[in-house]
Design an enzyme around this catalytic site. Structure first.
Site, PDB file in Angstrom:
ATOM      1  NE  ARG A  54      -2.831   0.601   2.837  1.00 52.42           N
ATOM      2  CZ  ARG A  54      -2.279   0.263   4.196  1.00 52.42           C
ATOM      3  NH1 ARG A  54      -1.243   1.073   4.981  1.00 52.42           N
ATOM      4  NH2 ARG A  54      -2.424  -0.370   5.487  1.00 52.42           N
ATOM      5  CE  LYS A 203     -12.054  10.303 -17.612  1.00 55.57           C
ATOM      6  NZ  LYS A 203     -12.449  11.275 -17.022  1.00 55.57           N
TER       7      LYS A 203
HETATM    8  C1  LIG Z   1     -13.769  11.674 -15.085  1.00 55.58           C
HETATM    9  C2  LIG Z   1     -12.799  12.762 -14.779  1.00 55.58           C
HETATM   10  C3  LIG Z   1     -12.734  12.830 -13.553  1.00 55.58           C
HETATM   11  C4  LIG Z   1     -13.045  11.746 -12.382  1.00 55.58           C
HETATM   12  O1  LIG Z   1     -12.127  10.892 -12.917  1.00 55.58           O
HETATM   13  P1  LIG Z   1     -12.296   8.864 -12.560  1.00 55.58           P
HETATM   14  O2  LIG Z   1     -11.139   8.177 -12.824  1.00 55.58           O
HETATM   15  O3  LIG Z   1     -12.927   8.998 -13.214  1.00 55.58           O
HETATM   16  O4  LIG Z   1     -12.237   8.839 -10.962  1.00 55.58           O
HETATM   17  C5  LIG Z   1     -11.920  13.764 -12.717  1.00 55.58           C
HETATM   18  N1  LIG Z   1     -12.164  15.340 -13.376  1.00 55.58           N
HETATM   19  C6  LIG Z   1     -11.806  14.984 -15.137  1.00 55.58           C
HETATM   20  C7  LIG Z   1     -11.966  16.546 -15.912  1.00 55.58           C
HETATM   21  C8  LIG Z   1     -12.114  14.050 -15.530  1.00 55.58           C
HETATM   22  O5  LIG Z   1     -13.039  13.807 -16.760  1.00 55.58           O
END
Ligand SMILES: *Cc1c(COP(=O)(O)O)cnc(C)c1O
Length: 387
Positions: A54, A203
Site C-alpha cells: 500500500r 482518460k
Molecule cells: C473523468 C474525470 C474525473 C474523474 O476521474 P475518474 O478516473 O473517473 O475517477 C475528474 N476530472 C475530469 C476532468 C474527468 O474527466
C-alpha cells in the site's frame, strides 16, 4: 531521473523514458508488474525502500516518476481513480476552510464537493473562473484553495492559469488544476504557476480505455510528503497492473495527442460548416470566446468538442445513429466516443444549474479518437443528415 535522459529532454522522450530503468534482475526494458503485497527484509529495519505494497510498489513508483516528469512537477502519487486523487487533494485543507471551484467542473467533482465534503465542514464557492476578477472577488478570510479545470467539460471554457496563479500567490492560496482534458502534452500548469495538478489517468494519460486511475502531481515536496501520508493512510492506491497499463499508455502520449489534436480541429471545422449544427464549442475556433487564451496557454486545442443540435430529440437521434462513434461516458481514448452531457456526465448537477452553465438538452459531446478522420467525419455526417 534515469541517467540516459537529460534534464531538458522533450516531452515525447520523457513520456517514453522517465521513471524507468531496465529491470535490475533481468535487464527487462519494461518495468515489470510487481504483483506483491510485501517485501522480504534482510534484517529488522533493513530493506530496499519497499516495506508494504500500500505504501510503496516499484511499478507504481515508476509511473509516479514518469508522470511527475511529464507535468514538470517534483513528485507524483497515483490513485485508484481520478476521484480518489481529487479527494486526497481536498484532505490538504480542514473543516472550516473554503475552496473556490470552477463552476463548470467535472460532474463527479461537484458531487464529491457538494454531496460529501460539504458535510465534513469544507466550504465551496462555484465561480466562473474564466473571469480572474470573479476569482478575486470570491476570496474570503478562510479561503485556502482554488480548484480549477481548464478546458472545462462540456462547453470548453478556459481559465487563465498564470493569472489565477498570480492571485493565489498574493493571497497564499493553493492552486490546483485538473489537467485531465488537456493532458501535459498540451498544457503544463505547474510551469504556469500551479501548485498541484490532478488527472484522471483513465482518460488521455492511459489513453486506451482499459484502466481507471488518478494522479496528484506536486511542485513542493512538503506538500508531496503530506499527499504520500494521506495516500498511505486512506489507501486508495493504483494497482500494480493498472500502473503498468498507464506506463504503457504514456509512452505514446505525444504521438496520440498530436493525432487527437489534428483530428479534433478537422471535426470541429466540419461541424461549424454543417447546416444541422447550431453551435460548436471548441477552443481552436477563432470564434470561441477564449481562443486567444487557448493559443497562449495550450500547445494545441485537443479533441474535446461539444455541439448544439437544438433539442433533446435531435441529440438522442444523433447519439443513437452513429456507428463508428460509440455512445459512452468517458473520453481520451483512441476510439471516438459521443455522449449526452445533460443526462450522462453532468446528471449529478441540478437541472437549473445545468441550464445556467449552458449544458442544454440538445448538447452532444464528442471525444474525437485517432481513427482516420475521414471515417469519423463520415459517420458524424450520416447521423446529422438524419436529424
Ligand atoms: C473523468 C474525470 C474525473 C474523474 O476521474 P475518474 O478516473 O473517473 O475517477 C475528474 N476530472 C475530469 C476532468 C474527468 O474527466
Amino acid at each position: 531521473m534515469s541517467n540516459k535522459i537529460k534534464e531538458n529532454s522533450g516531452i515525447a522522450t520523457l513520456a517514453i523514458h522517465a521513471g524507468q530503468e531496465p529491470d535490475p534482475a533481468t535487464g527487462a526494458i519494461i518495468t515489470p508488474i510487481y504483483q506483491t503485497s510485501t517485501y522480504v527484509q534482510e534484517g529488522v529495519g533493513q530493506h530496499k525502500g519497499f516495506e508494504y505494497a500500500r505504501t510503496q510498489n516499484p511499478t507504481r513508483l515508476a509511473l509516479e516518476r514518469n508522470l511527475a516528469a511529464l507535468e514538470a512537477g517534483k513528485a507524483a502519487y497515483c490513485f485508484s481513480s481520478g476521484m480518489s486523487a481529487i479527494h486526497t487533494v481536498l484532505m490538504l485543507i480542514s473543516s472550516g476552510d473554503h475552496c473556490i471551484v470552477s463552476d463548470t467542473t467535472y460532474g463527479g467533482t461537484f458531487r464529491l464537493f457538494d454531496k460529501v465534503l460539504k458535510n465534513f465542514g469544507l466550504e465551496f464557492s462555484y465561480v466562473n473562473t474564466s473571469s480572474v476578477e470573479a476569482v478575486k472577488d470570491a476570496i474570503k478570510p478562510n479561503t485556502k484553495m482554488v480548484f480549477i479545470e481548464t478546458p472545462t467539460n462540456p462547453i470548453m471554457a478556459l481559465t487563465d492559469i498564470a493569472a489565477v496563479a498570480q492571485i493565489c500567490k498574493e493571497s497564499k492560496l493553493k492552486l490546483v488544476v485538473d489537467n485531465t482534458f488537456a493532458s501535459p502534452y498540451l498544457q503544463q500548469p505547474i510551469k504556469l504557476g500551479a501548485d498541484i495538478v490532478v488527472h484522471s489517468t483513465t482518460k488521455y494519460l492511459n489513453g486506451h480505455s482499459d484502466s481507471v486511475g488518478g494522479v496528484v502531481v506536486v511542485d513542493d515536496l512538503n506538500v508531496g510528503e503530506r499527499i504520500a501520508f494521506l495516500q498511505n493512510a486512506a489507501g486508495a492506491i493504483l494497482s500494480p497492473f493498472d500502473s503498468w497499463l498507464v506506463l504503457r499508455g504514456t509512452k505514446t502520449l505525444a504521438a496520440r495527442m498530436q493525432q487527437h489534436d489534428k483530428n479534433g480541429r478537422e471535426v470541429a471545422n466540419f461541424l461549424v460548416e454543417h447546416r444541422k449544427v447550431e453551435k460548436v464549442f471548441y477552443p481552436g475556433l477563432s470564434t470561441h470566446p477564449h481562443y486567444e487564451l487557448a493559443c497562449r496557454q495550450m500547445k494545441g486545442f485537443g479533441a474535446m468538442i461539444s455541439f448544439e443540435t437544438g433539442s433533446y430529440k435531435k441529440a438522442v437521434s444523433f447519439l443513437e445513429t452513429v456507428k463508428l462513434c460509440s455512445l459512452a461516458e468517458s473520453l481520451g481514448g483512441v476510439e471516438t466516443l459521443v455522449c449526452h452531457p445533460a443526462s450522462m456526465t453532468h446528471a449529478s448537477i441540478p437541472a437549473q444549474e445545468r441550464s445556467r452553465l449552458g449544458i442544454t438538452e440538445g448538447l452532444v459531446r464528442i471525444s474525437v479518437g485517432i481513427e482516420n478522420v475521414e471515417d469519423i467525419i463520415d459517420d458524424i455526417d450520416q447521423a446529422l443528415e438524419l436529424l
